[in-house]
Each structure stands twice: as C-alpha cells, then as structure tokens.
Design an enzyme around this catalytic site. Structure first.
Site, mmCIF file in Angstrom:
data_model
loop_
_atom_site.group_PDB
_atom_site.id
_atom_site.type_symbol
_atom_site.label_atom_id
_atom_site.label_comp_id
_atom_site.label_asym_id
_atom_site.label_seq_id
_atom_site.Cartn_x
_atom_site.Cartn_y
_atom_site.Cartn_z
ATOM 1 N N ARG A 147 3.822 47.238 -13.241
ATOM 2 C CA ARG A 147 5.264 46.964 -13.239
ATOM 3 C C ARG A 147 5.514 45.759 -13.982
ATOM 4 O O ARG A 147 4.874 44.436 -13.533
ATOM 5 C CB ARG A 147 5.973 46.784 -11.988
ATOM 6 C CG ARG A 147 7.530 47.038 -11.751
ATOM 7 C CD ARG A 147 8.018 46.593 -10.339
ATOM 8 N NE ARG A 147 7.754 45.186 -10.371
ATOM 9 C CZ ARG A 147 7.456 44.492 -9.210
ATOM 10 N NH1 ARG A 147 7.329 45.595 -8.034
ATOM 11 N NH2 ARG A 147 7.328 43.360 -9.017
ATOM 12 N N GLU A 153 5.992 38.314 -15.112
ATOM 13 C CA GLU A 153 4.447 38.540 -15.175
ATOM 14 C C GLU A 153 4.333 40.095 -15.288
ATOM 15 O O GLU A 153 5.372 40.807 -15.265
ATOM 16 C CB GLU A 153 3.831 38.263 -13.935
ATOM 17 C CG GLU A 153 4.524 39.026 -12.710
ATOM 18 C CD GLU A 153 3.908 38.850 -11.355
ATOM 19 O OE1 GLU A 153 2.681 38.633 -11.433
ATOM 20 O OE2 GLU A 153 4.104 39.277 -10.108
ATOM 21 N N ASN A 198 2.371 43.074 -13.410
ATOM 22 C CA ASN A 198 1.661 43.492 -12.328
ATOM 23 C C ASN A 198 0.814 44.792 -12.591
ATOM 24 O O ASN A 198 1.259 45.764 -12.892
ATOM 25 C CB ASN A 198 2.670 43.934 -11.072
ATOM 26 C CG ASN A 198 3.569 42.701 -10.740
ATOM 27 O OD1 ASN A 198 2.823 41.691 -10.086
ATOM 28 N ND2 ASN A 198 4.787 42.824 -11.289
ATOM 29 N N SER A 231 5.024 47.309 -6.243
ATOM 30 C CA SER A 231 5.881 47.993 -5.252
ATOM 31 C C SER A 231 7.184 48.439 -5.460
ATOM 32 O O SER A 231 7.801 48.131 -6.612
ATOM 33 C CB SER A 231 5.860 46.865 -4.018
ATOM 34 O OG SER A 231 4.601 46.458 -3.763
ATOM 35 N N LYS A 273 -2.560 35.663 -13.923
ATOM 36 C CA LYS A 273 -1.890 34.808 -14.671
ATOM 37 C C LYS A 273 -2.323 34.100 -15.664
ATOM 38 O O LYS A 273 -2.115 33.626 -16.568
ATOM 39 C CB LYS A 273 -1.364 33.489 -13.504
ATOM 40 C CG LYS A 273 0.333 34.311 -12.859
ATOM 41 C CD LYS A 273 0.117 34.752 -11.652
ATOM 42 C CE LYS A 273 1.304 35.294 -10.930
ATOM 43 N NZ LYS A 273 1.290 36.189 -10.041
ATOM 44 N N LYS A 310 1.551 27.719 -11.186
ATOM 45 C CA LYS A 310 0.996 29.179 -10.662
ATOM 46 C C LYS A 310 -0.688 29.208 -10.366
ATOM 47 O O LYS A 310 -1.077 29.191 -11.357
ATOM 48 C CB LYS A 310 1.537 30.405 -11.431
ATOM 49 C CG LYS A 310 3.047 30.442 -11.732
ATOM 50 C CD LYS A 310 3.271 31.855 -12.325
ATOM 51 C CE LYS A 310 4.727 32.194 -12.530
ATOM 52 N NZ LYS A 310 5.185 33.305 -13.079
ATOM 53 N N GLU A 362 -1.249 37.038 -6.312
ATOM 54 C CA GLU A 362 -0.188 38.013 -6.372
ATOM 55 C C GLU A 362 0.543 38.063 -4.970
ATOM 56 O O GLU A 362 0.124 37.487 -3.964
ATOM 57 C CB GLU A 362 -0.723 39.260 -6.732
ATOM 58 C CG GLU A 362 -1.393 39.391 -7.958
ATOM 59 C CD GLU A 362 -0.659 38.946 -9.187
ATOM 60 O OE1 GLU A 362 0.517 39.377 -9.349
ATOM 61 O OE2 GLU A 362 -1.077 38.295 -9.908
ATOM 62 N N GLY A 363 1.758 38.701 -4.920
ATOM 63 C CA GLY A 363 2.372 38.848 -3.867
ATOM 64 C C GLY A 363 3.577 37.930 -3.353
ATOM 65 O O GLY A 363 3.911 38.181 -2.187
ATOM 66 N N ARG A 395 15.460 42.895 -8.537
ATOM 67 C CA ARG A 395 15.573 42.296 -7.273
ATOM 68 C C ARG A 395 16.608 41.097 -7.671
ATOM 69 O O ARG A 395 16.422 40.366 -8.478
ATOM 70 C CB ARG A 395 14.261 41.730 -6.851
ATOM 71 C CG ARG A 395 13.117 42.650 -6.259
ATOM 72 C CD ARG A 395 11.884 42.207 -6.155
ATOM 73 N NE ARG A 395 11.246 41.983 -7.430
ATOM 74 C CZ ARG A 395 10.145 41.675 -7.659
ATOM 75 N NH1 ARG A 395 9.451 41.073 -6.865
ATOM 76 N NH2 ARG A 395 9.621 41.211 -9.034
HETATM 77 P P1 ADP Z 1 3.971 36.933 -7.624
HETATM 78 O O1 ADP Z 1 2.580 37.456 -8.262
HETATM 79 O O2 ADP Z 1 3.449 36.270 -6.612
HETATM 80 O O3 ADP Z 1 4.871 37.896 -7.539
HETATM 81 P P2 ADP Z 1 5.259 35.713 -9.763
HETATM 82 O O4 ADP Z 1 4.824 35.258 -10.962
HETATM 83 O O5 ADP Z 1 6.144 37.062 -9.962
HETATM 84 O O6 ADP Z 1 4.152 35.658 -8.931
HETATM 85 O O7 ADP Z 1 6.421 34.515 -9.404
HETATM 86 C C1 ADP Z 1 7.165 34.917 -8.156
HETATM 87 C C2 ADP Z 1 8.575 34.831 -8.029
HETATM 88 O O8 ADP Z 1 8.785 33.553 -8.481
HETATM 89 C C3 ADP Z 1 9.127 35.553 -9.250
HETATM 90 O O9 ADP Z 1 9.583 36.883 -8.825
HETATM 91 C C4 ADP Z 1 10.438 34.996 -9.754
HETATM 92 O O10 ADP Z 1 11.315 35.056 -8.739
HETATM 93 C C5 ADP Z 1 10.055 33.388 -9.733
HETATM 94 N N1 ADP Z 1 9.317 33.056 -10.646
HETATM 95 C C6 ADP Z 1 8.101 33.308 -11.392
HETATM 96 N N2 ADP Z 1 7.872 32.685 -12.562
HETATM 97 C C7 ADP Z 1 8.893 31.898 -13.055
HETATM 98 C C8 ADP Z 1 9.358 31.463 -14.068
HETATM 99 N N3 ADP Z 1 8.922 31.085 -14.979
HETATM 100 N N4 ADP Z 1 10.808 30.721 -13.980
HETATM 101 C C9 ADP Z 1 11.660 30.962 -12.737
HETATM 102 N N5 ADP Z 1 11.284 31.763 -11.773
HETATM 103 C C10 ADP Z 1 9.992 32.041 -11.644
HETATM 104 MG MG MG Z 2 5.936 38.879 -9.198
#
Ligand code: ADP
Ligand code: MG
Length: 462
Positions: free
Chosen positions: A107, A127, A129, A134, A285, A347, A351-352, A431
């Site tokens: 995803r 990102e 996944n 999910s 990441k 970051k 994940e998660g 979401r």
């Molecule tokens: P995870 O693997 O924990 O899902 P993500 O990179 O998807 O990690 O980050 C989790 C959440 O943080 C995302 O769903 C988003 O809402 C927010 N987020 C992540 N990266 C950014 C970014 N560059 N700018 C703004 N919000 C972000």
């Molecule tokens: Mg994510």
C-alpha cells in the site's frame, strides 16, 4: 471540532455494525471503526494519477527486494544500532527458501498538497508499505456505507468505486494455484489480541469464498506447531502454501523469543511469504530515503516510471548529509532540523504508527543522539496536505471540523523467475484526521476511514 447529532449518524453507525466495520477495544469489547460521514473530495485527474503510480511502485519494491547486496549496503549502518533491522537482514541473507514465486500486497500512501506555483495539486508519497498493508476489508465496507448514505443523490455517482478485497483475494487465488498443492492452506500470521481483527476476517472470508482454507496463527504458535517437511512449512500435517503477515512488522512481535523461530521457519520454507524478509526490508524508511536519489532509483526501473515516481517524492535525508538551508548555506540535515523543527518529521525504521518524532520531540532526540544513533533515523520534509471539512464519527459520537486525508493505493504483484505475472492496483484506503493530528492510525484512534468523491461533482443537488 464541533459535535453533531442526527438520524443520519445513527443510520451510518447501524450500517457499519451490520456490515462488520468493527474493531475490538482493549477490554475485549466491540465498537464500530472510526469513519468519516462525508467523503474526501479529490480531483478526478489526481485520483487517476494516484492509481497509475501503483504499478511502478510495486515493480520497484520487487526489484529492490531481489537485490540483497543493495539492501545490505543501504541498511548496513542502520543495522549496527537497530537490532530489528539487523535480524531481518540476517534472515534475508541466510534464507534457504526455495520459493521462486514473489507475491506482494503493498500500500503506497500519499498526501495531496497544494501547489500555488503550478495550480494543480501535487501528490506527495508518505511511504510504501510492503508488510501488513491494512484495511482492504474495512475500506471496501466503508465504500459500501458511503454508497448507501448517498443513494439517490448526484453524489453517489461521483463516489470513486472501491473494493480492494476482490483484487487482493484474486491474487491469493492465483498464487495458491501456482503453488499447486491441493491440500494446502493460507496461513494468516497475526498478533495475539489484534484490535483490527475484522478487517483481517473480511479478507479471510474473501479468500475462503474462492475455496481456499485459511488459518490464523501467531508467530509463537507457528514456532510451536510448525515444522519443515521436505522444504514445506507443515502444520498439523498440512502445507502452508502462502504465509500472509499481519504481524512481524514491529520488534514487539518478537518479544516472546520463540516468535523469531516462527519467522525463520516461514522464511526457510517453500511458502510464498507476503512479504519475505527482503521485501519487508525494501519497505523500510531508510531504503525510501536512499531511493530518493534519482540515480539510485534508476538502477531499479525504467526512466518513465522513475520520472512518475520522483514527482511524488518529498525531500528526504540521511541525518548527516548536507542540505541547503533557507539562508542559502550548507548545513547538516540534523542541525537544520533542530533549527526548523516544524519543517520536518524524524522517522526511525519502524512500521505501524506512533514512532515518528515531531517538533519538541525531534529537537530533544537530535540534540542528544550520537552520530551512530542518527544512522537509525531518516529525516523527511513535513508535508502539509490540503485541508477539507469533514464530519467524523468515533465511538458513537459525531463531530465536524477541518481535516486532512491520507490516501493509500493497494498493489497486488506476482512474479516468478520468468517475470511479472500480475501487477494490479486493487483499490484505495483513505484515512481522514483532524488537520493538527500528527499520526495516522485508524485502529489506534487517530484517524477515520473514508472514501473518495470526485471534486467536480460534490455539490449537493438542488
Ligand atoms: P508508519 O510506518 O508508522 O505508518 P509513516 O511514515 O506512514 O509511518 O508515518 C505515520 C503517519 O505520520 C502517517 O500516516 C502520516 O499521517 C504522518 N506522516 C508521516 N510522514 C509525514 C510527513 N512527511 N509529513 C507529514 N506527516 C507525515
Ligand atoms: Mg504509514
């Protein structure tokens, strides 16, 4: 956010309950999934561009996962301080898997950002996944809920159709047939006490409808009850044709020491693993950051795909690389982030949800982290998505306010040694969350499931 109470909210909640749009609460109770009552507006052209990105990103994940020396090089320094990454790398390298079929359910998540310079909105990837992507089931049911609520209005026709369950379950059927053991089953690898269990059950049912048995087991149970027989993973005398991970993406899943044995057993068997260790690592990441360099990206894809994907990349840095500050001078990324913390997200390789650091936490972490520790993190430009108004419903309560939405596209990808067998976009996940909320998890309670509606037709009929 402002509270809203209407008969429409009650109707929506009842529909959600009837159709299994549910999650388990920590005390074992049941509650409907948080959802938006009002679909997320999007320009049709932007929605189509999002869909077209799925194929290139799936192909990219596959190419990267097939190149272990590259993964080793990209993640070697992370692995020095991050045990989880080190363990997965070791597993990917040591894997004795005889499995030649690669099956990915990915995803790719995006925000849509305004672009005052060019006028058209810009797609920004958050990102990709590659493990435990999910909500295919919940997203399908939410689309059905929105269709129901908008029945008889012009808006219903503007909803963008969505049923990720079908494309994903079809992928399972195809892979299962190719694996070719009549008496085999699909093993869904799950966490004990999973809150998002009904999303998983919806997929299980869609797979079962195709005549394929499915069994849910934790990694510990697999370690305990599974064994290798002639290279196959066997449980109670039956072969697991496919191991589909809805666990194993966080080090917490490996706290019981037996659990890692379960993971090893799967990796070393002939089971088609969604994902195998290398594909899991391709979604980290750090790998995302390394691939943000166009020359590196082009090692794994053709130029047209590279251009399309690059246009979606936010700026993303190794903490010790030099960046150009707004003042024009060069500076290490980690120092620039301390100076302008609102512009970045820090970051770790996790994940998660719930692991990223923002603002004061980011400053605190970067001020004290050693050079070695910094290697376990990447720094990403903070994306500021276009806000929209939404009514959201959680635990029976509705409220209205300014929100932003993250859109994910599900990719189903199958390849064998001869090449790609399947590379499809299966649908989407939206979401929606309050515009000041940083994290994005639905089951964790930060965000609300939503659907997309074409912007040009969102006006209610007169
Ligand atoms: P995870 O693997 O924990 O899902 P993500 O990179 O998807 O990690 O980050 C989790 C959440 O943080 C995302 O769903 C988003 O809402 C927010 N987020 C992540 N990266 C950014 C970014 N560059 N700018 C703004 N919000 C972000
Ligand atoms: Mg994510």
């Amino acid at each position: 956010m402002q509270a809203v109470t209407t008969a429409r909210v009650t109707e929506a909640i009842d529909f959600a309950l009837v159709h299994g749009l549910l999650k388990r609460t920590p005390d074992g109770g049941l509650v409907h999934m948080p959802f938006a009552l009002t679909p997320c507006p999007i320009a049709r052209e932007t929605a189509e561009r999002l869909e077209r990105l799925t194929g290139p990103f799936s192909h990219l994940a596959h190419s990267v996962s097939s190149n272990l020396p590259f993964l080793q090089e990209a993640l070697g320094q992370v692995a020095r301080t991050d045990q989880f990454t080190a363990d997965l790398l070791k597993l990917a390298k040591a894997s004795a898997s005889t499995q030649t079929l690669q099956f990915q359910i990915t995803r790719s998540d995006y925000f849509i950002q305004a672009d005052p310079e060019h006028g058209t909105p810009r797609i920004r990837q958050v990102e990709l996944n590659t493990i435990s992507s999910s909500y295919p089931g919940a997203a399908a049911k939410l689309y059905a809920l929105h269709r129901h609520l908008l029945a008889g209005t012009l808006q219903q026709a503007a909803l963008l159709p969505n049923n990720p369950l079908e494309g994903i379950a079809d992928g399972f059927e195809r892979a299962f047939q190719i694996y070719g053991h009549g008496d085999a089953f699909v093993l869904m690898v799950v966490q004990p006490g999973e809150g998002n269990v009904f999303d998983q059950r919806l997929l299980e049912l869609a797979i079962r409808e195709r005549g394929i048995p499915v069994r849910r087991m934790t990694l510990e149970e697999i370690a305990d009850q599974g064994e290798l027989r002639e290279g196959h993973l066997s449980v109670s005398g039956r072969i697991a044709a496919i191991c589909y991970f809805r666990a194993g993406y966080t080090p917490d899943d490996f706290i019981p020491t037996e659990a890692f044995k379960g993971r090893e057993l799967i990796e070393n068997s002939s089971s088609i693993s969604i994902p195998n260790a290398a594909t899991q690592l391709a979604g980290t990441k750090k790998v995302q950051q390394v691939l943000a360099d166009g020359a590196v990206l082009r090692r794994f894809c053709g130029d047209a795909d590279a251009v399309a994907m690059e246009q979606t990349f936010a700026r993303i840095y190794d903490l010790d690389e030099e960046v150009t500050t707004p003042g024009g001078g060069p500076q290490f990324a980690w120092k620039a982030a301390i100076e302008s913390p609102r512009e970045y997200v820090l970051k770790p390789q996790r994940e998660g949800g719930g692991n990223n650091l923002y603002e004061e936490e980011l400053v605190e972490k970067l001020t004290h982290a050693s050079a070695e520790e910094r290697k376990a993190y990447i720094l990403m430009e903070r994306i500021r998505p276009i806000p929209h108004l939404a009514t959201v419903v959680s635990a029976g309560e509705a409220e209205e306010g300014t929100c932003v939405s993250e859109i994910g596209r599900f990719g189903v990808y199958l390849a064998d040694e001869s090449g790609e067998l399947l590379n499809l976009d299966a649908g989407y996940l939206v979401r929606t969350k309050g515009h000041q909320v940083r994290e994005g998890g639905v089951t964790a309670g930060f965000a609300y499931l939503n659907s997309l509606i074409a912007e040009d037709q969102t006006e209610a009929p007169n």
